[in-house]
Design an enzyme around this catalytic site. Structure first.
Site, short mmCIF file in Angstrom:
data_model
loop_
_atom_site.label_atom_id
_atom_site.label_comp_id
_atom_site.label_asym_id
_atom_site.label_seq_id
_atom_site.Cartn_x
_atom_site.Cartn_y
_atom_site.Cartn_z
N ALA A 1 36.73 27.06 39.62
CA ALA A 1 36.85 25.88 40.06
C ALA A 1 37.36 25.80 41.50
O ALA A 1 36.82 25.13 42.45
CB ALA A 1 37.62 24.75 39.26
N ASP A 2 38.48 26.52 41.71
CA ASP A 2 39.17 26.75 42.94
C ASP A 2 38.17 27.22 43.94
O ASP A 2 37.75 26.84 45.31
CB ASP A 2 40.38 27.56 42.91
CG ASP A 2 41.66 26.72 42.53
OD1 ASP A 2 41.41 25.47 42.74
OD2 ASP A 2 42.48 27.25 41.99
#
Length: 411
Positions: free
Chosen positions: A168-169
């Site tokens: 996600a990051d």
């Protein structure tokens, strides 16, 4: 630095991975990146173990090369004023704080745009800059759960499983980099900057695109499929007699090759498995049959048989095996960078190769506040002003700041 982004000035106000990854990528390709960190503590990830030679967290080191560190207390008017001066002279601001955090320091988009109309203001947040949850915090694990990624990861019937990497990051950081480059290109035509707004949520939703489309098309909620895909029993990991191997036979030609490698030529025309739709309909039965066959030989034998029949296959490599692969070395995907006074740090290399203006590692991950004085002098501050701000705690200075203490460049 002489990459394609040479001449662009970037200010990063970021922590952990998403913002730092975006700014690092810009720096790898030649942009001048100044990273603003908190006085005293710096980026949260500096303290996350394990540490490199006891001095720097590996997590921090992996996302902060090609940057200069400036330590500021943005909660003080003086620290915020320094940041404002740096941003007003920059081309790009990269921020992955919570929505509203920079506004409280007077560093909001409207204020900065008025002072620097060419500024590209890139915000990476948890949920995006609008909507009912815009100002709420989020991180990688949270968003893997919230956006649905964990619901399709893991074994069927098992508990939820996080993707091993910070998907996600890093996904949000990659999309932010793309957005910044599009805004730079638009600025070439218009002369104006703009706001780039993306989030962990939007990055995860874009990665789940075919799952979302499938849901709307079928009204079936997708679930975990273990090492493979729900749409194909010939696209998954199987246990050989000594270890695991991935078989990725994803079309009809490869299906015929798989049947030949398994010495099951009769499966090609078997009414249960003759085409992709039939194989999905009889998925569990076929998985059991392939699994029983694969269990009779070692991984090395299956590699030879499958490749000779043009079926993609691969052992489940651990990181120690990956970094030793000849192909990884051929693509320069492990690089070494010198940390002055500490030694050599090996890290993942530069993933995009440009023939005329390649990326390069010019600066190692910096010490906290290593370049505060250097950057502030470049912005017009006198040493007396720098010392006064340091005494008031608005800025943080690295030891040896009067000498400039330049880090040694590495190739």
């Amino acid at each position: 630095m002489s990459g394609p982004l040479a001449g662009l000035r970037v200010v990063e106000v970021g922590v952990a991975m998403a913002g730092p990854y975006c700014a690092m990528t810009l720096g790898d390709f030649g942009a001048e990146v100044v990273k603003i960190e908190r006085v005293g503590a710096g980026d949260d990830s500096r303290s996350w173990p394990p540490h490199f030679f006891g001095a720097m967290g590996y997590y921090y080191g992996s996302a902060n090369r090609n940057k200069r560190s400036v330590a500021l207390d943005l909660k003080t008017p003086e620290g915020a004023a320094v940041a404002r001066r740096l941003i007003e002279g920059a081309d790009i601001l990269v921020d992955n704080y919570r929505i509203g955090a920079l506004a409280r320091a007077g560093l909001d988009w409207e204020t900065l745009r008025a002072a620097n109309p060419r500024l590209i203001y890139c915000s990476i947040s948890g949920f995006g800059a609008s909507g009912p949850r815009a100002e709420e915090p989020a991180n990688d694990l949270f968003m893997q759960a919230y956006a649905g990624g964990m619901s399709i990861t893991g074994e069927e019937g098992g508990g939820p499983v996080k993707m091993g990497m910070s998907v996600a990051d890093i996904g949000a950081g990659m999309l932010a980099t793309i957005g910044v480059m599009m805004a730079v290109e638009a600025r070439h035509r218009t002369g104006r900057g703009q706001r780039v707004d993306t989030s962990l949520l939007e990055g995860q939703m874009s990665m789940l695109a075919h799952f979302v489309t499938r849901y709307f098309a079928s009204d079936e909620v997708p679930g975990p499929s273990g090492s493979g895909a729900l749409t194909s029993p010939t696209y998954r990991a199987y246990r050989a007699s000594d270890d695991w191997i991935v078989i990725s036979a994803f079309n009809q030609r490869m299906w015929r090759g798989l049947c030949a490698a398994l010495d099951r030529p009769e499966w090609v025309a078997d009414p249960r498995f003759a085409d992709a739709a039939l194989r999905v309909a009889n998925r569990l039965e076929l998985i059991d049959l392939i699994g029983a066959a694969v269990a009779t030989r070692r991984v090395a034998e299956w590699e030879m048989l499958l490749r000779s029949n043009e079926v993609p296959c691969c052992p489940i490599n651990r990181i120690d095996k990956v970094v030793a692969e000849e192909q990884v070395a051929a693509r320069d995907m492990v690089m070494e960078i010198d940390l002055p006074g500490l030694g050599a740090m090996r890290m993942a290399g530069l993933p995009v190769k440009l023939s005329e203006t390649p990326a390069a590692i010019g600066l190692p991950p910096p010490r906290l506040g290593q370049h505060t004085a250097e950057v502030m002098r470049g912005a017009g501050y006198a040493d007396e002003e720098i010392e006064a701000l340091a005494r008031r705690g608005a800025i943080g200075l690295d030891e040896g700041w009067r000498e400039g203490d330049q880090p040694r460049r590495t190739g």
